[in-house]
Design an enzyme around this catalytic site. Structure first.
Site, short mmCIF file in Angstrom:
data_model
loop_
_atom_site.label_atom_id
_atom_site.label_comp_id
_atom_site.label_asym_id
_atom_site.label_seq_id
_atom_site.Cartn_x
_atom_site.Cartn_y
_atom_site.Cartn_z
N CYS A 7 36.95 43.40 27.25
CA CYS A 7 35.85 43.13 28.19
C CYS A 7 35.98 44.13 29.35
CB CYS A 7 35.84 41.67 28.65
SG CYS A 7 37.32 41.14 29.53
N ARG A 13 36.97 37.08 30.13
CA ARG A 13 36.57 36.81 28.75
C ARG A 13 37.60 37.18 27.70
NH1 ARG A 13 31.10 40.07 29.50
NH2 ARG A 13 32.60 41.21 30.80
N ASP A 122 29.12 37.18 31.40
CA ASP A 122 30.30 37.40 32.24
C ASP A 122 30.43 36.29 33.29
OD1 ASP A 122 32.42 38.36 33.61
OD2 ASP A 122 31.65 40.40 33.81
P1 4NP Z 1 35.79 40.15 32.49
O1 4NP Z 1 35.06 39.81 33.88
O2 4NP Z 1 35.25 41.50 32.04
O3 4NP Z 1 35.35 39.06 31.57
O4 4NP Z 1 37.28 40.16 32.76
C1 4NP Z 1 35.08 40.71 34.96
C2 4NP Z 1 36.13 40.64 35.86
C3 4NP Z 1 36.16 41.51 36.94
C4 4NP Z 1 35.14 42.44 37.10
C5 4NP Z 1 34.08 42.51 36.19
C6 4NP Z 1 34.07 41.64 35.12
N1 4NP Z 1 35.16 43.32 38.22
O5 4NP Z 1 34.21 44.10 38.38
O6 4NP Z 1 36.13 43.29 39.00
#
Ligand code: 4NP
Length: 152
Positions: A7, A13, A122
């Site tokens: 992800c 995720r 997300d």
């Molecule tokens: P993930 O969610 O891709 O499901 O881990 C996110 C966590 C942090 C960020 C973006 C998506 N961020 O931009 O910091």
């Protein structure tokens, strides 16, 4: 078999997907290598999001020891499958893909909705309760992937 889930931050995720798939493999006695990574290194070294840890714990899965790490070029030859949790992630992974790649790169939710280009929403941009829905969707999809990969 070696599977990698990807992800963006590797804190919301894909850590859930890693934890769920490890549990499903363990239950089936499969000694597969399962890991997860992020397309960004923003959260490198961090544990999963507190709500990802919580929903997994509520379902008997401990992901608290996981540490975020960015996707690396050697992942493309080390893993048999790279599952991208969302459409934007899929595009980033294909952009980053080295010429020498043996892994099959597929959109995670294609196992449930082939050809529909669906993404796991997300939860980073949502609320604490969004993590329950994300967990359920990821669990169902991991089951589908596992049954597909063990059919052969
Ligand atoms: P993930 O969610 O891709 O499901 O881990 C996110 C966590 C942090 C960020 C973006 C998506 N961020 O931009 O910091």
């Amino acid at each position: 078999m070696k599977l990698l889930f990807v992800c963006i931050g590797n804190i919301c995720r894909s850590p859930i997907a890693e934890g769920v798939m490890k549990k499903l493999c363990e239950d089936k006695g499969l000694k597969w290598e399962i890991d997860s990574a992020g397309t960004s290194g923003y959260h490198q070294g961090e544990a999963p999001h507190i709500d990802s840890i919580r929903v997994c714990k509520e379902n008997g899965i401990d992901i608290s020891e996981q540490k975020s790490r960015p996707l690396k070029r050697t992942d493309f030859t080390h893993y048999d499958f790279i599952f991208t949790l969302a459409d934007d992630v899929h595009k980033s992974v294909l952009d980053y893909k080295p010429e020498l790649t043996s892994a099959e790169i597929t959109l995670f939710l294609d196992a449930l909705y082939p050809g529909e280009n669906k993404s796991v929403k997300d939860p980073w941009y949502g609320t604490s309760s969004d993590y329950e829905d994300v967990y359920e969707q990821i669990y169902t999809c991991c089951e589908a992937i596992l049954s597909r990969l063990t059919e052969y």
